[in-house]
Design an enzyme around this catalytic site. Structure first.
Site, PDB file in Angstrom:
ATOM      1  CB  CYS A 122      -5.951 -61.970 103.297  1.00 38.27           C
ATOM      2  SG  CYS A 122      -6.600 -61.527 105.097  1.00 38.27           S
ATOM      3  CG  HIS A 245      -5.670 -65.765 103.080  1.00 35.98           C
ATOM      4  ND1 HIS A 245      -5.603 -65.983 104.240  1.00 35.98           N
ATOM      5  CD2 HIS A 245      -6.720 -64.960 103.299  1.00 35.98           C
ATOM      6  CE1 HIS A 245      -5.984 -65.320 105.318  1.00 35.98           C
ATOM      7  NE2 HIS A 245      -7.058 -64.479 104.007  1.00 35.98           N
ATOM      8  CG  ASN A 279      -8.752 -65.028 107.082  1.00 36.90           C
ATOM      9  OD1 ASN A 279      -7.994 -64.568 107.432  1.00 36.90           O
ATOM     10  ND2 ASN A 279     -10.032 -64.860 107.001  1.00 36.90           N
TER      11      ASN A 279
END
Length: 323
Positions: A122, A245, A279
């Site tokens: 990520c 993120h 996500n």
């Protein structure tokens, strides 16, 4: 004694253009509740996600990266032939060989490009963005296409309510090129390998220790973001846009709250793309920036603080000027 000639790079670098892509299929919390023990209310309270996008079975990570990358090149006002290097940040390619970047470059029309994949999960886009900036400033590349793309649905258990509710698919991209004034600040990056087992792969699917990751992110990421501001010579009050993120809305809100406690403005715009995108790992930061610009929340010249974090546990942050 032989003296080698060194490449002459640019004084500075900046983001020239951005682009993104999401699959068509929207998956709501109510749909997920039909296959697992969960509810819309439970998911919203835990992670803040209302819906996410899932790619079709025949829609690959490379397919999504090609569209996002081509959009970024066009947004920069460039032709594919103007790009000489392609970096594809990802952690979900179905096989490690061949890499995805060379396939993406060829399909976009960036011929004979330097092309490689980068896996920092990520944090991958922030890692790749810094590397692109350094390549331009060192003279190793003229213009670099940086893409974060993931097909996480290939790697999740569809009935695992701890993870299947979170992860999604998509791609985001940026073109990095030379500039007279700095448009990408120094990176602050690192890793916490002592807790590497908090996120990983087990029996072919992603797992994570959710509560431990949450505690780590909510205590460790804000100080990293503040360090990124310091090395760029920027005060918290100078930040127009915070784009962390998109791991969990509660984590995003925690980071923003801690930055405001250190002087960030109340009107600092905070990315919340996770609410409708889920996500998407390395794709989340560039995708959020592109969506925010389309919504009028980000404008050219804004000072943006980017910070990525995830499996590894790897992290990276930098200040950029929005294109």
């Amino acid at each position: 004694m032989t003296t080698l000639r060194l490449a002459q790079g640019a004084t500075a670098s900046r983001i020239l253009g951005i682009g993104s892509f999401q699959p068509e299929r929207i998956v709501t919390n109510d749909e997920l509740s039909q296959t697992m023990d969960t509810t819309d209310e439970w998911i919203l309270e835990r992670v803040g996600i209302a819906e996410r996008r899932f790619a079709a079975k025949d829609e690959s990570l490379v397919d999504m990266a090609v569209i996002a990358g081509a959009n970024a090149v066009a947004d920069a006002g460039l032709a594919p032939s103007d790009v000489d290097t392609v970096i594809l940040a990802n952690c979900t390619m179905p096989t490690p060989i061949p890499n995805g970047a060379a396939q993406v470059a060829d399909r976009i029309g960036v011929k004979a490009a330097g092309a490689f994949d980068l896996n920092a999960a990520c944090a991958g886009f922030c890692y790749a963005l810094n590397l692109a900036s350094d390549l331009v400033r060192a003279g190793s590349a003229r213009r670099v296409l940086v893409i974060g793309a993931e097909k996480l649905t290939d790697w999740i258990d569809p009935v695992d309510r701890a993870n299947a509710i979170i992860f999604a698919d998509g791609a985001g991209a940026a073109v990095v090129g030379p500039a007279d004034e700095p448009g990408i600040g120094p990176v602050v990056w690192g890793s916490a390998g002592d807790v590497v087992d908090l996120i990983g792969m087990r029996d072919g699917v992603i797992y994570q220790e959710g509560q431990s990751v949450f505690r780590w992110a909510t205590t460790q990421i804000a100080p990293i973001a503040l360090r990124a501001l310091a090395v760029a010579g920027i005060e918290p009050s100078d930040v127009d846009v915070l784009i962390p993120h998109q791991a969990n809305l509660r984590i995003v809100e925690s980071i923003a709250k801690k930055l405001r406690a250190k002087g960030a403005r109340e009107d600092m715009v905070v990315a919340d793309d996770i609410v409708y995108s889920g996500n998407t790992s390395s794709a989340s930061i560039p995708m959020a920036m592109d969506h925010m610009r389309a919504a009028g929340l980000v404008k050219p010249g804004d000072v943006a603080l980017l910070v990525g974090f995830g499996a590894g546990l790897s992290y990276a942050g930098q200040v950029v000027i929005c294109p």
